[in-house]
Write a protein that holds these residues in place. Structure first.
Motif, PDB file in Angstrom:
ATOM      1  N   ARG A 135     117.650 -84.400 -99.468  1.00 21.53           N
ATOM      2  CA  ARG A 135     117.401 -83.170 -98.716  1.00 21.53           C
ATOM      3  C   ARG A 135     115.903 -82.958 -98.523  1.00 21.53           C
ATOM      4  O   ARG A 135     115.119 -83.232 -99.427  1.00 21.53           O
ATOM      5  N   LEU A 136     115.538 -82.436 -97.357  1.00 16.79           N
ATOM      6  CA  LEU A 136     114.128 -82.210 -97.047  1.00 16.79           C
ATOM      7  C   LEU A 136     113.665 -80.788 -97.345  1.00 16.79           C
ATOM      8  O   LEU A 136     112.565 -80.406 -96.973  1.00 16.79           O
ATOM      9  N   ASP A 137     114.467 -79.996 -98.028  1.00 14.07           N
ATOM     10  CA  ASP A 137     114.092 -78.607 -98.264  1.00 14.07           C
ATOM     11  C   ASP A 137     113.149 -78.420 -99.451  1.00 14.07           C
ATOM     12  O   ASP A 137     112.713 -77.315 -99.716  1.00 14.07           O
ATOM     13  N   ASP A 138     112.791 -79.474-100.140  1.00 10.66           N
ATOM     14  CA  ASP A 138     111.841 -79.380-101.252  1.00 10.66           C
ATOM     15  C   ASP A 138     110.435 -79.611-100.697  1.00 10.66           C
ATOM     16  O   ASP A 138     110.052 -80.734-100.379  1.00 10.66           O
ATOM     17  N   SER A 139     109.658 -78.541-100.591  1.00  9.08           N
ATOM     18  CA  SER A 139     108.325 -78.640 -99.987  1.00  9.08           C
ATOM     19  C   SER A 139     107.323 -79.401-100.855  1.00  9.08           C
ATOM     20  O   SER A 139     106.244 -79.745-100.395  1.00  9.08           O
ATOM     21  N   ARG A 140     107.670 -79.680-102.098  1.00  8.87           N
ATOM     22  CA  ARG A 140     106.772 -80.474-102.944  1.00  8.87           C
ATOM     23  C   ARG A 140     107.031 -81.965-102.778  1.00  8.87           C
ATOM     24  O   ARG A 140     106.141 -82.777-102.947  1.00  8.87           O
ATOM     25  N   ALA A 141     108.254 -82.330-102.425  1.00  2.00           N
ATOM     26  CA  ALA A 141     108.615 -83.744-102.311  1.00  2.00           C
ATOM     27  C   ALA A 141     108.255 -84.329-100.944  1.00  2.00           C
ATOM     28  O   ALA A 141     108.048 -85.527-100.830  1.00  2.00           O
ATOM     29  N   TYR A 142     108.187 -83.482 -99.933  1.00  2.00           N
ATOM     30  CA  TYR A 142     107.904 -83.958 -98.573  1.00  2.00           C
ATOM     31  C   TYR A 142     106.803 -83.102 -97.971  1.00  2.00           C
ATOM     32  O   TYR A 142     106.919 -81.879 -97.913  1.00  2.00           O
ATOM     33  N   VAL A 143     105.754 -83.747 -97.526  1.00  2.00           N
ATOM     34  CA  VAL A 143     104.619 -83.049 -96.921  1.00  2.00           C
ATOM     35  C   VAL A 143     104.222 -83.767 -95.642  1.00  2.00           C
ATOM     36  O   VAL A 143     104.541 -84.944 -95.448  1.00  2.00           O
ATOM     37  N   PHE A 144     103.532 -83.060 -94.758  1.00  3.25           N
ATOM     38  CA  PHE A 144     103.015 -83.679 -93.540  1.00  3.25           C
ATOM     39  C   PHE A 144     101.708 -84.378 -93.834  1.00  3.25           C
ATOM     40  O   PHE A 144     100.947 -83.978 -94.716  1.00  3.25           O
ATOM     41  N   THR A 145     101.440 -85.409 -93.071  1.00  2.00           N
ATOM     42  CA  THR A 145     100.158 -86.093 -93.102  1.00  2.00           C
ATOM     43  C   THR A 145      99.807 -86.440 -91.662  1.00  2.00           C
ATOM     44  O   THR A 145     100.671 -86.420 -90.786  1.00  2.00           O
ATOM     45  N   SER A 146      98.560 -86.728 -91.409  1.00  2.00           N
ATOM     46  CA  SER A 146      98.155 -87.039 -90.039  1.00  2.00           C
ATOM     47  C   SER A 146      98.743 -88.387 -89.622  1.00  2.00           C
ATOM     48  O   SER A 146      98.880 -89.298 -90.431  1.00  2.00           O
ATOM     49  N   GLY A 147      99.078 -88.461 -88.358  1.00  2.00           N
ATOM     50  CA  GLY A 147      99.633 -89.692 -87.803  1.00  2.00           C
ATOM     51  C   GLY A 147      98.578 -90.485 -87.059  1.00  2.00           C
ATOM     52  O   GLY A 147      97.418 -90.074 -86.960  1.00  2.00           O
ATOM     53  N   PRO A 148      98.971 -91.626 -86.506  1.00  2.00           N
ATOM     54  CA  PRO A 148      98.012 -92.511 -85.842  1.00  2.00           C
ATOM     55  C   PRO A 148      97.306 -91.881 -84.648  1.00  2.00           C
ATOM     56  O   PRO A 148      96.163 -92.232 -84.347  1.00  2.00           O
ATOM     57  N   ALA A 150      96.435 -88.679 -84.379  1.00  2.00           N
ATOM     58  CA  ALA A 150      95.786 -87.423 -84.766  1.00  2.00           C
ATOM     59  C   ALA A 150      94.306 -87.437 -84.447  1.00  2.00           C
ATOM     60  O   ALA A 150      93.616 -88.420 -84.674  1.00  2.00           O
ATOM     61  N   GLY A 151      93.851 -86.291 -83.930  1.00  2.00           N
ATOM     62  CA  GLY A 151      92.427 -86.095 -83.684  1.00  2.00           C
ATOM     63  C   GLY A 151      91.752 -85.574 -84.937  1.00  2.00           C
ATOM     64  O   GLY A 151      92.389 -85.399 -85.987  1.00  2.00           O
ATOM     65  N   PRO A 152      90.447 -85.289 -84.837  1.00  2.00           N
ATOM     66  CA  PRO A 152      89.682 -84.844 -86.011  1.00  2.00           C
ATOM     67  C   PRO A 152      90.241 -83.577 -86.680  1.00  2.00           C
ATOM     68  O   PRO A 152      90.285 -83.507 -87.906  1.00  2.00           O
ATOM     69  N   GLU A 153      90.661 -82.583 -85.893  1.00  4.73           N
ATOM     70  CA  GLU A 153      91.178 -81.349 -86.492  1.00  4.73           C
ATOM     71  C   GLU A 153      92.478 -81.597 -87.251  1.00  4.73           C
ATOM     72  O   GLU A 153      92.674 -81.063 -88.339  1.00  4.73           O
ATOM     73  N   MET A 154      93.358 -82.404 -86.669  1.00  7.63           N
ATOM     74  CA  MET A 154      94.627 -82.695 -87.325  1.00  7.63           C
ATOM     75  C   MET A 154      94.384 -83.530 -88.583  1.00  7.63           C
ATOM     76  O   MET A 154      95.014 -83.312 -89.609  1.00  7.63           O
ATOM     77  N   ARG A 155      93.438 -84.467 -88.535  1.00  8.93           N
ATOM     78  CA  ARG A 155      93.122 -85.294 -89.711  1.00  8.93           C
ATOM     79  C   ARG A 155      92.507 -84.436 -90.827  1.00  8.93           C
ATOM     80  O   ARG A 155      92.755 -84.680 -92.005  1.00  8.93           O
ATOM     81  N   ALA A 156      91.745 -83.419 -90.427  1.00  7.93           N
ATOM     82  CA  ALA A 156      91.148 -82.538 -91.425  1.00  7.93           C
ATOM     83  C   ALA A 156      92.245 -81.674 -92.082  1.00  7.93           C
ATOM     84  O   ALA A 156      92.193 -81.415 -93.281  1.00  7.93           O
ATOM     85  N   ARG A 157      93.213 -81.256 -91.286  1.00  7.53           N
ATOM     86  CA  ARG A 157      94.289 -80.421 -91.831  1.00  7.53           C
ATOM     87  C   ARG A 157      95.249 -81.236 -92.703  1.00  7.53           C
ATOM     88  O   ARG A 157      95.717 -80.760 -93.723  1.00  7.53           O
ATOM     89  N   TYR A 158      95.541 -82.463 -92.268  1.00 10.14           N
ATOM     90  CA  TYR A 158      96.491 -83.313 -92.973  1.00 10.14           C
ATOM     91  C   TYR A 158      95.848 -84.650 -93.335  1.00 10.14           C
ATOM     92  O   TYR A 158      96.137 -85.673 -92.730  1.00 10.14           O
ATOM     93  N   PRO A 159      94.991 -84.669 -94.346  1.00 10.26           N
ATOM     94  CA  PRO A 159      94.385 -85.943 -94.742  1.00 10.26           C
ATOM     95  C   PRO A 159      95.439 -86.856 -95.341  1.00 10.26           C
ATOM     96  O   PRO A 159      96.437 -86.397 -95.887  1.00 10.26           O
ATOM     97  N   ARG A 160      95.234 -88.129 -95.254  1.00  8.61           N
ATOM     98  CA  ARG A 160      96.187 -89.101 -95.812  1.00  8.61           C
ATOM     99  C   ARG A 160      96.054 -89.162 -97.315  1.00  8.61           C
ATOM    100  O   ARG A 160      95.084 -89.051 -97.925  1.00  8.61           O
TER     101      ARG A 160
END
Length: 160
Positions: A135-148, A150-160
């Motif tokens: 299940r994806l409802d556990d916010s600790r187990a699944y997080v967003f990260t920047s994708g290929p 992503a621009g600078p703002e998105m990379r800053a918000r979601y670092p790898r």
């Protein structure tokens, strides 16, 4: 500046999705389409929506590739609206939203429930990872990260 769309928002898949289907009437139209409604008069009668608003919503959904407009009568010409493959792919989103709404109600307060078409048993839809079934409802187990892309703002918000 009011009304200005940030670069990060233009990149965000959630922002792009909401841009296409996040409007209240659009979600209700999609619900009707999944219930088998296809004609302008059916939508208007069921939703109580003005013809100008309905026309605008349908035109947008057709332009976005979510619906296809097809003639069903020639004299006079009348059209129906049919979900495309892209449109049909939104069904789990609509089902999940309805289930979320129901989860906030006592069972006796629910006006609509999702059931297995074969057994009639009520089902509880959940969102899972296709690879693991978790299940994806556990916010600790699944997080967003920047994708290929992503621009600078998105990379800053979601670092790898």
């Amino acid at each position: 500046m009011a009304g200005r769309i940030r670069q990060e928002d233009r990149e965000c898949p959630l922002s792009r999705t909401v841009e296409h289907v996040g409007e209240w009437w659009t979600l209700l139209l999609l619900h009707d389409l999944f219930d088998g409604y296809t004609r302008f008069d059916q939508f208007q009668e069921n939703l109580g929506i003005s013809s100008s608003m309905l026309t605008a919503r349908l035109k947008t959904l057709v332009a976005d590739g979510i619906l296809e407009r097809r003639p069903y009568q020639t004299n006079p010409v009348r059209h129906e609206y049919v979900l495309t493959e892209l449109g049909r792919s939104l069904r789990p989103v609509i089902v999940a939203m309805a289930a979320w709404g129901n989860s906030r109600l006592a069972p006796h307060e629910r006006s609509m429930i999702l059931v297995d078409a074969e057994t009639g048993e009520e089902v509880e839809p959940v969102v899972v990872d296709a690879g693991t079934g978790r299940r994806l409802d556990d916010s600790r187990a699944y997080v967003f990260t920047s994708g290929p892309a992503a621009g600078p703002e998105m990379r800053a918000r979601y670092p790898r």
